[in-house]
Design a protein around this motif. Structure first.
Motif, PDB file in Angstrom:
ATOM      1  N   SER A 215       0.836  -1.211   0.000  1.00  0.00           N
ATOM      2  CA  SER A 215       0.000   0.000   0.000  1.00  0.00           C
ATOM      3  C   SER A 215       0.862   1.249   0.000  1.00  0.00           C
ATOM      4  N   GLU A 216       1.949   1.208   0.749  1.00  0.00           N
ATOM      5  CA  GLU A 216       2.853   2.364   0.765  1.00  0.00           C
ATOM      6  C   GLU A 216       3.523   2.564  -0.596  1.00  0.00           C
ATOM      7  N   PHE A 217       3.855   1.458  -1.244  1.00  0.00           N
ATOM      8  CA  PHE A 217       4.461   1.558  -2.572  1.00  0.00           C
ATOM      9  C   PHE A 217       3.508   2.240  -3.558  1.00  0.00           C
ATOM     10  N   GLU A 218       2.247   1.852  -3.537  1.00  0.00           N
ATOM     11  CA  GLU A 218       1.261   2.504  -4.407  1.00  0.00           C
ATOM     12  C   GLU A 218       1.071   3.962  -4.015  1.00  0.00           C
ATOM     13  N   TYR A 219       1.192   4.243  -2.739  1.00  0.00           N
ATOM     14  CA  TYR A 219       1.100   5.627  -2.258  1.00  0.00           C
ATOM     15  C   TYR A 219       2.246   6.467  -2.819  1.00  0.00           C
ATOM     16  N   LEU A 220       3.438   5.883  -2.841  1.00  0.00           N
ATOM     17  CA  LEU A 220       4.585   6.601  -3.401  1.00  0.00           C
ATOM     18  C   LEU A 220       4.393   6.876  -4.889  1.00  0.00           C
ATOM     19  N   ARG A 221       3.688   6.019  -5.572  1.00  0.00           N
ATOM     20  CA  ARG A 221       3.414   6.203  -6.993  1.00  0.00           C
ATOM     21  C   ARG A 221       2.206   7.102  -7.232  1.00  0.00           C
ATOM     22  N   SER A 222       1.638   7.654  -6.143  1.00  0.00           N
ATOM     23  CA  SER A 222       0.438   8.503  -6.211  1.00  0.00           C
ATOM     24  C   SER A 222      -0.772   7.737  -6.726  1.00  0.00           C
ATOM     25  N   ASN A 223      -0.757   6.430  -6.576  1.00  0.00           N
ATOM     26  CA  ASN A 223      -1.911   5.604  -6.922  1.00  0.00           C
ATOM     27  C   ASN A 223      -2.735   5.406  -5.652  1.00  0.00           C
ATOM     28  N   PHE A 224      -3.442   6.461  -5.256  1.00  0.00           N
ATOM     29  CA  PHE A 224      -4.099   6.473  -3.949  1.00  0.00           C
ATOM     30  C   PHE A 224      -5.300   5.532  -3.890  1.00  0.00           C
ATOM     31  N   LYS A 225      -5.965   5.330  -5.010  1.00  0.00           N
ATOM     32  CA  LYS A 225      -7.128   4.435  -5.023  1.00  0.00           C
ATOM     33  C   LYS A 225      -6.705   3.007  -4.706  1.00  0.00           C
ATOM     34  N   LYS A 226      -5.644   2.547  -5.341  1.00  0.00           N
ATOM     35  CA  LYS A 226      -5.165   1.191  -5.081  1.00  0.00           C
ATOM     36  C   LYS A 226      -4.571   1.074  -3.684  1.00  0.00           C
ATOM     37  N   SER A 227      -3.904   2.137  -3.230  1.00  0.00           N
ATOM     38  CA  SER A 227      -3.361   2.134  -1.870  1.00  0.00           C
ATOM     39  C   SER A 227      -4.471   1.976  -0.845  1.00  0.00           C
ATOM     40  N   SER A 228      -5.596   2.658  -1.063  1.00  0.00           N
ATOM     41  CA  SER A 228      -6.729   2.538  -0.142  1.00  0.00           C
ATOM     42  C   SER A 228      -7.318   1.135  -0.165  1.00  0.00           C
ATOM     43  N   LYS A 229      -7.419   0.529  -1.350  1.00  0.00           N
ATOM     44  CA  LYS A 229      -7.953  -0.826  -1.454  1.00  0.00           C
ATOM     45  C   LYS A 229      -7.079  -1.824  -0.689  1.00  0.00           C
ATOM     46  N   LEU A 230      -5.767  -1.657  -0.791  1.00  0.00           N
ATOM     47  CA  LEU A 230      -4.863  -2.568  -0.078  1.00  0.00           C
ATOM     48  C   LEU A 230      -5.003  -2.414   1.430  1.00  0.00           C
ATOM     49  N   LEU A 231      -5.201  -1.194   1.893  1.00  0.00           N
ATOM     50  CA  LEU A 231      -5.406  -0.977   3.329  1.00  0.00           C
ATOM     51  C   LEU A 231      -6.689  -1.650   3.799  1.00  0.00           C
ATOM     52  N   ASN A 232      -7.742  -1.525   3.003  1.00  0.00           N
ATOM     53  CA  ASN A 232      -9.021  -2.126   3.393  1.00  0.00           C
ATOM     54  C   ASN A 232      -8.979  -3.651   3.357  1.00  0.00           C
ATOM     55  N   SER A 233      -8.124  -4.216   2.498  1.00  0.00           N
ATOM     56  CA  SER A 233      -8.050  -5.673   2.386  1.00  0.00           C
ATOM     57  C   SER A 233      -7.050  -6.302   3.342  1.00  0.00           C
ATOM     58  N   SER A 234      -6.295  -5.505   4.068  1.00  0.00           N
ATOM     59  CA  SER A 234      -5.276  -6.052   4.968  1.00  0.00           C
ATOM     60  C   SER A 234      -5.925  -6.623   6.221  1.00  0.00           C
ATOM     61  N   PRO A 235      -5.297  -7.612   6.857  1.00  0.00           N
ATOM     62  CA  PRO A 235      -5.833  -8.172   8.109  1.00  0.00           C
ATOM     63  C   PRO A 235      -5.908  -7.106   9.195  1.00  0.00           C
ATOM     64  N   LYS A 236      -6.866  -7.273  10.083  1.00  0.00           N
ATOM     65  CA  LYS A 236      -7.063  -6.301  11.154  1.00  0.00           C
ATOM     66  C   LYS A 236      -6.165  -6.546  12.353  1.00  0.00           C
ATOM     67  N   SER A 237      -5.340  -7.563  12.293  1.00  0.00           N
ATOM     68  CA  SER A 237      -4.396  -7.848  13.371  1.00  0.00           C
ATOM     69  C   SER A 237      -3.165  -8.485  12.761  1.00  0.00           C
ATOM     70  N   CYS A 238      -2.064  -8.470  13.515  1.00  0.00           N
ATOM     71  CA  CYS A 238      -0.827  -9.069  13.036  1.00  0.00           C
ATOM     72  C   CYS A 238      -0.060  -9.640  14.217  1.00  0.00           C
ATOM     73  N   PRO A 239       0.879 -10.561  13.978  1.00  0.00           N
ATOM     74  CA  PRO A 239       1.619 -11.175  15.081  1.00  0.00           C
ATOM     75  C   PRO A 239       2.472 -10.180  15.863  1.00  0.00           C
ATOM     76  N   SER A 240       2.876  -9.086  15.217  1.00  0.00           N
ATOM     77  CA  SER A 240       3.717  -8.121  15.919  1.00  0.00           C
ATOM     78  C   SER A 240       2.888  -7.357  16.935  1.00  0.00           C
ATOM     79  N   LYS A 241       3.572  -6.523  17.707  1.00  0.00           N
ATOM     80  CA  LYS A 241       2.900  -5.778  18.763  1.00  0.00           C
ATOM     81  C   LYS A 241       2.249  -4.487  18.263  1.00  0.00           C
ATOM     82  N   GLU A 242       2.329  -4.220  16.963  1.00  0.00           N
ATOM     83  CA  GLU A 242       1.735  -3.008  16.422  1.00  0.00           C
ATOM     84  C   GLU A 242       0.210  -3.071  16.499  1.00  0.00           C
ATOM     85  N   HIS A 243      -0.393  -1.911  16.742  1.00  0.00           N
ATOM     86  CA  HIS A 243      -1.849  -1.797  16.798  1.00  0.00           C
ATOM     87  C   HIS A 243      -2.336  -1.369  15.419  1.00  0.00           C
TER      88      HIS A 243
END
Length: 650
Positions: A215-243
Motif C-alpha cells: 500500500s505504501e508503494f502505491e502511495y509513493l506512486r500517487s496511486n491512492f485508489k489502489k493504496s486505499s484498497k490494499l489498506l481495506n483488504s489487509s488483516p485487522k491484526s498481526c503477530p507483531s505488537k503493532e496496533h
C-alpha cells in the motif's frame, strides 16, 4: 559442584523454561553466597523482573541497571570489553529503541557492530537487525544500506556453514526483504522497491506487514485508489505488537491529505489518535515495553497538527504542534509550522475584530437623511509577549512567539550542509528553500509587530537569495518595500517595486531541480502586507520514504512526520503564483505613488494592471485604488461610474 547444584545453571534453566519467579529466586540466592551481586547478575535479575511484568520495574529503571554495568555508552571502550559485555550492551540498546531514543541506541549498536565477528551468530543477527531498524526509524538510509549489505555478504555466508534450522534461515530472509523494501522506499527507488515487495509476498504471503508495504508503494506512486484498497483488504491484526487500527487511520488520513481533502484527513487522524490511546490503555499492566511499542502519540500528533493547519484551523494546529516540540525540538521545519499556526491564529483574530461592529463603528449620529456612521480609525493590535523559553507549557499564539520560533528555526539550519535531520519526517534536503520560507515569515511577523528595522533585514536577505523560489524572492521585495515605506524611504520603495527590479529577480533566480519541492511558509501577499497566504504549504508526514505522512505499517514500524522534499505534488489552494505576486507589486507601487501624491503615475500603472486583467480577475483593492485616484483628481462622476460598473456592495 554438579550442574544441578550450580545456581547459575539452575537460574539459566528456569529462564529458558519461562519460570521467571524461580529464576529470580535462584539469582537472589547468589547474593547470599557471595555477599554482593555482580553486574551480570544484576542485569539478569532486572531482565527477569521486566519479563515477569513486574510493575515495580519499568524501562527507565531497567536501563539504569544496564548502564551501571557498562558505564557511559559514549565513552570509548576496549573491543574486548565490548565483546565481554555484548549482551548487556544489546539489551541497553533495545531498551533505548523501545523508548524511541534511536540516537542513543545507534551509538551503542555501532560499538557492537565494530566487534560483530567474535559475537555469537544469534546475537550478531539481533544486533544487525536492531541497528537496521534504528537507522530506518531515524531515516539514516546510508547506515541502513551498509548494514543490509553486510548481512547479505558476511552473515549470509556464516549461516550457510552453521547448523541453523531452515525455518530460522527463512525468517531471516523474510526480514531482509522487509528491510530492503523499506530502504528502497526511503530512497525513492520504486523499481527496486517493487521487486522486493514481490519477494516479500512470495516469502511471507499476504500478511498485514506485506500488504501495508505494498500500500505504501502505491502511495509513493500517487496511486491512492489502489493504496486505499490494499489498506481495506489487509488483516485487522498481526503477530507483531503493532496496533493495526492506529496505522490504518493514520494512513487513510495521509492519503486524503494528498488528495487535498484536508478536513477528511483531519477526521481520520483524530481517529488514529483515539485508537492510539486505546492501544496504550490496553497494553499489559506493568509491561512498559508494550506500551512504548504501540504508542505513536507524538508522531500522530505532529501529523494531526500539520493537517489542521492546512484545514484552516491554526489555533488547534498550534496546540498540537507545541506539544510535539518537546520531542522534536531539533526539527527546524516544526518551528516554522508553529510560527505559521501562530500567524494564522492572529490573522483570524484580526478578521474577527474587523468584522465586529462594536470594534469598527465608533458612533452613529444624526437621523433620517442626515444619519452618519463614524468609524473607529484607531485599531491597536495588542500582542501578549511570549516568554523566551520556547518550550514553556503556556505558549500563546502571538506574533512575538512566532518571531521566537522563526529565530529558532534559523539557528537550526546549518550554513553549509546537504541535509538536516527533520524527525519525525525524513531529512530536510532543500535547506535553501526552507531558509527562504522562514525569512519570508520573519519579515511578515516583524511588519505585523510594527518594527520595520527588524523586517528589513530578512526581507533583503530572501530577496537577494538566488537559490530561493521566485515567489519567496518577490515576497521579499514586497516586504522590503513596505518596511522602507514605514521608514519614510518611499524612493527606495519605488525602486523595489519597479518592473525592472521584478524582471531582474526573475532572470537571476536559479531554477530548482526537478526532484526538489518547496518547503513553504505562511507569507503575506496583499497590497498592505497583512493578508496571509502560503507559498507552498507542506504537510502530512511520511514513513519509510512515503511523502505526505504515510505509516509503513507493522513492517515499517514507524509513524512519521512531514512531507518529503522530493515531492512535487503540492496543495494547489495554498500556492501563490508569480503572476499574482506581480499584480500585487503593481498595486503596491500604485499605493506608494498615491502616498507621494503623484496621481498621474498611479493612474498610468493602474491602466497597465486593468489592461492585463479581465474584469472577473480585477481585485477589490485595484478598483478601490482607481476610485481613490479619480476622487483625488476631482473626477467624481468617473469614480461613481466605476463603482456602478463593478457593482461593489458595501
Amino acid at each position: 559442584m554438579t550442574g544441578e547444584d550450580d545456581p547459575v545453571a539452575v537460574a539459566k534453566h528456569h529462564f529458558v523454561e519461562g519460570r521467571y519467579d524461580d529464576c529470580i529466586s535462584s539469582l537472589r540466592g547468589l547474593a547470599h553466597q557471595g555477599g554482593t551481586l555482580s553486574p551480570k547478575v544484576k542485569h539478569n535479575l532486572a531482565i527477569c523482573q521486566h519479563l515477569k511484568k513486574d510493575p515495580d520495574v519499568d524501562l527507565l529503571q531497567l536501563l539504569q541497571v544496564l548502564a551501571s554495568g557498562q558505564g557511559d555508552s559514549g565513552d570509548k571502550e576496549e573491543d574486548g570489553d565490548d565483546v565481554e559485555r555484548s549482551v548487556e550492551l544489546y539489551n541497553a540498546a533495545l531498551v533505548h529503541f523501545q523508548m524511541k531514543q534511536y540516537g542513543r541506541a545507534i551509538s551503542i549498536l555501532e560499538r557492537l557492530f565494530k566487534v560483530i565477528e567474535p559475537l555469537e551468530e544469534v546475537l550478531a543477527y539481533k544486533v544487525c537487525f536492531l541497528l537496521v531498524e534504528c537507522y530506518l526509524s531515524s531515516y539514516q538510509v546510508e547506515g541502513a544500506a551498509m548494514v543490509v549489505y553486510y548481512l547479505e555478504t558476511h552473515i549470509g555466508k556464516k549461516s550457510d556453514n552453521s547448523s541453523s534450522s531452515s525455518s530460522t534461515s527463512d525468517h531471516h530472509k523474510a526480514r531482509m526483504h522487509l528491510y530492503k523494501t523499506r530502504l528502497y522506499a526511503q530512497q525513492n527507488c520504486l523499481k527496486a522497491c517493487k521487486r522486493e515487495i514481490k519477494n516479500v509476498l512470495s516469502v511471507s504471503g499476504t500478511t498485514a506487514s506485506s500488504l501495508y508495504l505494498k500500500s505504501e508503494f502505491e502511495y509513493l506512486r500517487s496511486n491512492f485508489k489502489k493504496s486505499s484498497k490494499l489498506l481495506n483488504s489487509s488483516p485487522k491484526s498481526c503477530p507483531s505488537k503493532e496496533h493495526i487500527p492506529t496505522l490504518y487511520y493514520n494512513n487513510f488520513a495521509c492519503i486524503h491529505f494528498r488528495l487535498h481533502k484536508f478536513h477528511l484527513s483531519v477526521y481520520y487522524m483524530s481517529k488514529a489518535l483515539e485508537e492510539n490511546a486505546k492501544a496504550v490503555k490496553a497494553a499489559p499492566s506493568g509491561h512498559h515495553s508494550a506500551a512504548y511499542t504501540v504508542n505513536h502519540y507524538y508522531q500522530i500528533l505532529y501529523n494531526y497538527g500539520i493537517m489542521l493547519l492546512h484545514a484552516g484551523k491554526p489555533r488547534a494546529a498550534f496546540e498540537c504542534l507545541t506539544k510535539t516540540c518537546t520531542v522534536y525540538a531539533n526539527n527546524p521545519r516544526l518551528w516554522l509550522r508553529i510560527a505559521e499556526s501562530a500567524i494564522g491564529t492572529v490573522k483570524e483574530e484580526e478578521e474577527d475584530i474587523v468584522s465586529s461592529k462594536s470594534m469598527t463603528v465608533k458612533a452613529i449620529v444624526g437621523s433620517g437623511m442626515y444619519r452618519k456612521t463614524i468609524l473607529n480609525t484607531r485599531f491597536q493590535r495588542k500582542f501578549s509577549c511570549a516568554s523566551a523559553d520556547l518550550l514553556q507549557e503556556g505558549a500563546q499564539p502571538t506574533l512575538t512567539f512566532a518571531a521566537l520560533c522563526l529565530k529558532s528555526a534559523l539557528r537550526l539550519l546549518p550554513a553549509q550542509a546537504k541535509s538536516v535531520p527533520g524527525l519525525p519526517s525524513c531529512p530536510i534536503k532543500n535547506i535553501d528553500r526552507l531558509r527562504a520560507s522562514i525569512l519570508c515569515n520573519l519579515a511578515y511577523v516583524w511588519l505585523g509587530l510594527g518594527d520595520p528595522y527588524q523586517a528589513l533585514l530578512p526581507a533583503q536577505e530572501v530577496a537577494n537569495q538566488r537559490t530561493a523560489p521566485i515567489t519567496c524572492r518577490l515576497l521579499g521585495n514586497l516586504y522590503m518595500a513596505e518596511a522602507l515605506i514605514m521608514l519614510n524611504r518611499s524612493s527606495d520603495a519605488i525602486n523595489c517595486l519597479s518592473p525592472d527590479t521584478i524582471e531582474m529577480v526573475k532572470q537571476t533566480t536559479e531554477l530548482p531541480n526537478s526532484a526538489s519541492g518547496t518547503t513553504g511558509g505562511k507569507v503575506s501577499s496583499s497590497a498592505s502586507g497583512t493578508a496571509g497566504g502560503k507559498t507552498s504549504g507542506m504537510a502530512g508526514g511520511k514513513a519509510s520514504g512515503a511523502a505526505g505522512g504515510k505509516v509503513s505499517g507493522p513492517a515499517g514500524g514507524k509513524v512519521s512526520g512531514e512531507e518529503s522534499d522530493t515531492t512535487s505534488d503540492r496543495p494547489a489552494p495554498l500556492q501563490l503564483t508569480v503572476e499574482e505576486l506581480q499584480s500585487t507589486t503593481l498595486l503596491n507601487s500604485v499605493a506608494v505613488f498615491c502616498m507621494r501624491r503623484d496621481f498621474n503615475k498611479a493612474k498610468r500603472i493602474l491602466g497597465q494592471y486593468f489592461s492585463t486583467h479581465p474584469d472577473k480577475e480585477v481585485s477589490y483593492q485595484a478598483t478601490m485604488l482607481l476610485v481613490y485616484v479619480e476622487l483625488k483628481q476631482g473626477n467624481t462622476h468617473a469614480a461613481l461610474s466605476i463603482l456602478k460598473q463593478q457593482q461593489i456592495q458595501f
